[in-house]
Write a protein that holds these residues in place. Structure first.
Motif, PDB file in Angstrom:
ATOM      1  N   LEU A 188      -0.144  -5.605  -0.817  1.00 27.88           N
ATOM      2  CA  LEU A 188      -1.488  -5.582  -0.245  1.00 27.88           C
ATOM      3  C   LEU A 188      -1.543  -6.553   0.925  1.00 27.88           C
ATOM      4  O   LEU A 188      -0.984  -7.655   0.862  1.00 27.88           O
ATOM      5  CB  LEU A 188      -2.548  -5.982  -1.282  1.00 27.88           C
ATOM      6  N   ARG A 189      -2.205  -6.121   1.981  1.00 24.45           N
ATOM      7  CA  ARG A 189      -2.404  -6.986   3.141  1.00 24.45           C
ATOM      8  C   ARG A 189      -3.906  -7.169   3.342  1.00 24.45           C
ATOM      9  O   ARG A 189      -4.652  -6.186   3.403  1.00 24.45           O
ATOM     10  CB  ARG A 189      -1.773  -6.372   4.394  1.00 24.45           C
ATOM     11  N   PHE A 190      -4.319  -8.419   3.468  1.00 27.42           N
ATOM     12  CA  PHE A 190      -5.730  -8.741   3.602  1.00 27.42           C
ATOM     13  C   PHE A 190      -6.053  -9.135   5.043  1.00 27.42           C
ATOM     14  O   PHE A 190      -5.172  -9.342   5.864  1.00 27.42           O
ATOM     15  CB  PHE A 190      -6.106  -9.870   2.642  1.00 27.42           C
ATOM     16  N   ASP A 191      -7.353  -9.231   5.319  1.00 29.48           N
ATOM     17  CA  ASP A 191      -7.829  -9.592   6.665  1.00 29.48           C
ATOM     18  C   ASP A 191      -7.284  -8.628   7.715  1.00 29.48           C
ATOM     19  O   ASP A 191      -6.943  -9.029   8.830  1.00 29.48           O
ATOM     20  CB  ASP A 191      -7.445 -11.039   7.007  1.00 29.48           C
ATOM     21  N   GLN A 192      -7.194  -7.359   7.356  1.00 31.20           N
ATOM     22  CA  GLN A 192      -6.770  -6.324   8.290  1.00 31.20           C
ATOM     23  C   GLN A 192      -7.999  -5.739   8.982  1.00 31.20           C
ATOM     24  O   GLN A 192      -9.129  -6.013   8.606  1.00 31.20           O
ATOM     25  CB  GLN A 192      -6.001  -5.223   7.557  1.00 31.20           C
ATOM     26  N   GLY A 193      -7.769  -4.893   9.979  1.00 32.75           N
ATOM     27  CA  GLY A 193      -8.890  -4.332  10.730  1.00 32.75           C
ATOM     28  C   GLY A 193      -9.558  -3.164  10.048  1.00 32.75           C
ATOM     29  O   GLY A 193     -10.540  -2.632  10.569  1.00 32.75           O
ATOM     30  N   GLU A 194      -9.061  -2.750   8.872  1.00 35.63           N
ATOM     31  CA  GLU A 194      -9.600  -1.566   8.214  1.00 35.63           C
ATOM     32  C   GLU A 194      -9.220  -1.576   6.747  1.00 35.63           C
ATOM     33  O   GLU A 194      -8.413  -2.387   6.297  1.00 35.63           O
ATOM     34  CB  GLU A 194      -9.025  -0.298   8.858  1.00 35.63           C
ATOM     35  N   ALA A 195      -9.832  -0.628   6.002  1.00 36.12           N
ATOM     36  CA  ALA A 195      -9.433  -0.374   4.624  1.00 36.12           C
ATOM     37  C   ALA A 195      -8.629   0.918   4.628  1.00 36.12           C
ATOM     38  O   ALA A 195      -9.114   1.953   5.089  1.00 36.12           O
ATOM     39  CB  ALA A 195     -10.666  -0.238   3.732  1.00 36.12           C
ATOM     40  N   ALA A 196      -7.388   0.865   4.154  1.00 35.07           N
ATOM     41  CA  ALA A 196      -6.535   2.049   4.227  1.00 35.07           C
ATOM     42  C   ALA A 196      -5.386   1.944   3.236  1.00 35.07           C
ATOM     43  O   ALA A 196      -5.025   0.856   2.782  1.00 35.07           O
ATOM     44  CB  ALA A 196      -5.971   2.234   5.638  1.00 35.07           C
ATOM     45  N   ILE A 197      -4.824   3.112   2.903  1.00 27.87           N
ATOM     46  CA  ILE A 197      -3.626   3.206   2.067  1.00 27.87           C
ATOM     47  C   ILE A 197      -2.553   3.914   2.881  1.00 27.87           C
ATOM     48  O   ILE A 197      -2.822   4.954   3.492  1.00 27.87           O
ATOM     49  CB  ILE A 197      -3.895   3.991   0.769  1.00 27.87           C
ATOM     50  N   GLU A 198      -1.350   3.357   2.895  1.00 25.21           N
ATOM     51  CA  GLU A 198      -0.243   3.993   3.605  1.00 25.21           C
ATOM     52  C   GLU A 198       0.531   4.883   2.635  1.00 25.21           C
ATOM     53  O   GLU A 198       1.012   4.416   1.604  1.00 25.21           O
ATOM     54  CB  GLU A 198       0.676   2.955   4.230  1.00 25.21           C
ATOM     55  N   VAL A 199       0.618   6.171   2.967  1.00 21.72           N
ATOM     56  CA  VAL A 199       1.242   7.164   2.108  1.00 21.72           C
ATOM     57  C   VAL A 199       2.449   7.764   2.832  1.00 21.72           C
ATOM     58  O   VAL A 199       2.363   8.104   4.019  1.00 21.72           O
ATOM     59  CB  VAL A 199       0.240   8.286   1.738  1.00 21.72           C
ATOM     60  N   SER A 200       3.548   7.895   2.138  1.00 19.79           N
ATOM     61  CA  SER A 200       4.762   8.429   2.761  1.00 19.79           C
ATOM     62  C   SER A 200       4.630   9.919   3.021  1.00 19.79           C
ATOM     63  O   SER A 200       3.863  10.629   2.358  1.00 19.79           O
ATOM     64  CB  SER A 200       5.975   8.169   1.864  1.00 19.79           C
ATOM     65  N   ALA A 201       5.440  10.415   3.965  1.00 19.50           N
ATOM     66  CA  ALA A 201       5.442  11.849   4.274  1.00 19.50           C
ATOM     67  C   ALA A 201       5.892  12.659   3.064  1.00 19.50           C
ATOM     68  O   ALA A 201       5.391  13.759   2.812  1.00 19.50           O
ATOM     69  CB  ALA A 201       6.358  12.114   5.465  1.00 19.50           C
ATOM     70  N   ALA A 202       6.835  12.116   2.304  1.00 21.00           N
ATOM     71  CA  ALA A 202       7.326  12.835   1.123  1.00 21.00           C
ATOM     72  C   ALA A 202       6.225  13.013   0.088  1.00 21.00           C
ATOM     73  O   ALA A 202       6.110  14.075  -0.543  1.00 21.00           O
ATOM     74  CB  ALA A 202       8.507  12.077   0.507  1.00 21.00           C
ATOM     75  N   ASP A 203       5.390  11.983  -0.081  1.00 21.05           N
ATOM     76  CA  ASP A 203       4.296  12.090  -1.047  1.00 21.05           C
ATOM     77  C   ASP A 203       3.236  13.081  -0.581  1.00 21.05           C
ATOM     78  O   ASP A 203       2.620  13.771  -1.403  1.00 21.05           O
ATOM     79  CB  ASP A 203       3.673  10.719  -1.298  1.00 21.05           C
TER      80      ASP A 203
END
Length: 337
Positions: A188-203
């Motif tokens: 998890l990364r905090f103090d980012q510019g947005e709320a998001a989940i990174e999903v792989s192309a395979a998934d």
């Protein structure tokens, strides 16, 4: 209440039970933010989204429960989205289901926008959300609840096969790292510019098991009958392109136009047709980002300066005086009070 200040009451499913389990009074908390307690009985009804944001923050503070949003998400699931969940669960692939959510999410919450865009490097996708309300109140608990529901939904759609690459949250960490690790199972990364989940192309290519094309057509037809969302303006697309470019120091009209596959002059002309300009939108985004970090985080001013794409802290100070009539430190003191 504006048309976008709405969310289906089912978004608060299991809220009273969670509050009761923590020794609180759900009816009193609901009344405190002007949500009639009886409104939660009609899952298809709507309540104020702005009031919901206030409710989750107030609940976490009153009950001394820093992970309130995460706890609520664990009691909820994809079914809170009603017909939209039916359409998504009958899509062919996980990627198709996420596009379905993006297309029809306004039927559940007109005040929230889902975005799907390539992550840096282009080998995965960021599934993000953006609150469309003007100057919303603090929404840390909602962001955490929303991220976990999204994670749980993708997990369900993939048959428990997907694993998020990372989760981004726009605020500072609220709970111990172990709490987040247990919930998401990834970085998890905090103090980012947005709320998001990174999903792989395979998934994204994973099939949704047991999908029924006929049920999908029925659910999609119903969602289309609820009214289609207006096409996003170029201005909103420019805003989305500006946010990740700001910290890079390359947030100029040429780079944003390139990100949108437009010639800079075409970008300028089309924005003028909408009564806007690149400079105006960049200024608005910088103001929103500055207000967020100064009010909701403890980041050093040097880092806030960099996140806004400024090379010197004096530029941040001048901008804050222009926007808010206060210096950055004065804003932070007011927020703490």
């Amino acid at each position: 209440m504006t048309p976008t200040d709405l969310v289906r009451a089912d978004a608060l499913r299991h809220y009273p039970e969670l509050v009761a389990s923590l020794g609180g009074d759900a009816r009193a908390l609901l009344r405190a933010v002007r949500i009639p307690p009886q409104a939660l009985r009609n899952a298809e009804g709507f309540v104020s989204f702005r009031a919901m944001l206030e409710l989750l923050e107030l609940s976490a503070e009153t009950l001394d429960c820093k992970d309130f949003g995460l706890r609520l998400a664990k009691q909820q699931g994809i079914d809170i989205f009603g017909p939209l969940s039916l359409a998504a669960q009958n899509c062919e692939t996980v990627g198709d289901a996420l596009e379905c959510f993006q297309r029809f999410f306004h039927t559940h919450n007109p005040a929230l926008e889902i975005s799907l865009r390539p992550a840096p490097g282009g080998k995965s996708t960021l599934v993000g959300t953006r609150i469309l309300l003007s100057r919303p109140s603090a929404h840390r608990q909602f962001d955490e609840r929303n991220a976990l529901i999204a994670h749980q939904s993708i997990l369900l759609l993939s048959g428990n096969a997907y694993r998020p690459l990372r989760v981004l949250l726009p605020h500072s960490r609220l709970s111990p790292a172990a709490t987040y690790r247990a919930s998401f199972g990834c970085e998890l990364r905090f103090d980012q510019g947005e709320a998001a989940i990174e999903v792989s192309a395979a998934d994204l290519r994973r099939p949704v098991r047991g999908n029924n094309p006929q049920l999908r057509r029925i659910a999609t037809a119903f969602l289309e009958s609820q009214g289609s969302k207006a096409q996003a303006t170029l201005g909103s697309r420019v805003r989305d392109a500006i946010k990740p470019l700001l910290p890079s120091g390359r947030c100029d009209q040429a780079n944003v136009a390139d990100a949108l596959y437009l010639h800079p002059r075409t970008l300028q002309r089309r924005l003028a047709d909408e009564g806007s300009s690149f400079e105006q939108i960049r200024e608005e985004v910088r103001r929103e980002v500055a207000e967020h970090y100064l009010r909701s985080s403890n980041l050093p001013l040097s880092q806030v300066t960099a996140l806004l794409g400024y090379s010197e802290q004096s530029a941040l100070t001048r901008s804050c005086r222009r926007w808010f009539k206060k210096a950055p430190l004065a804003m932070r003191r007011v927020a703490k009070r």
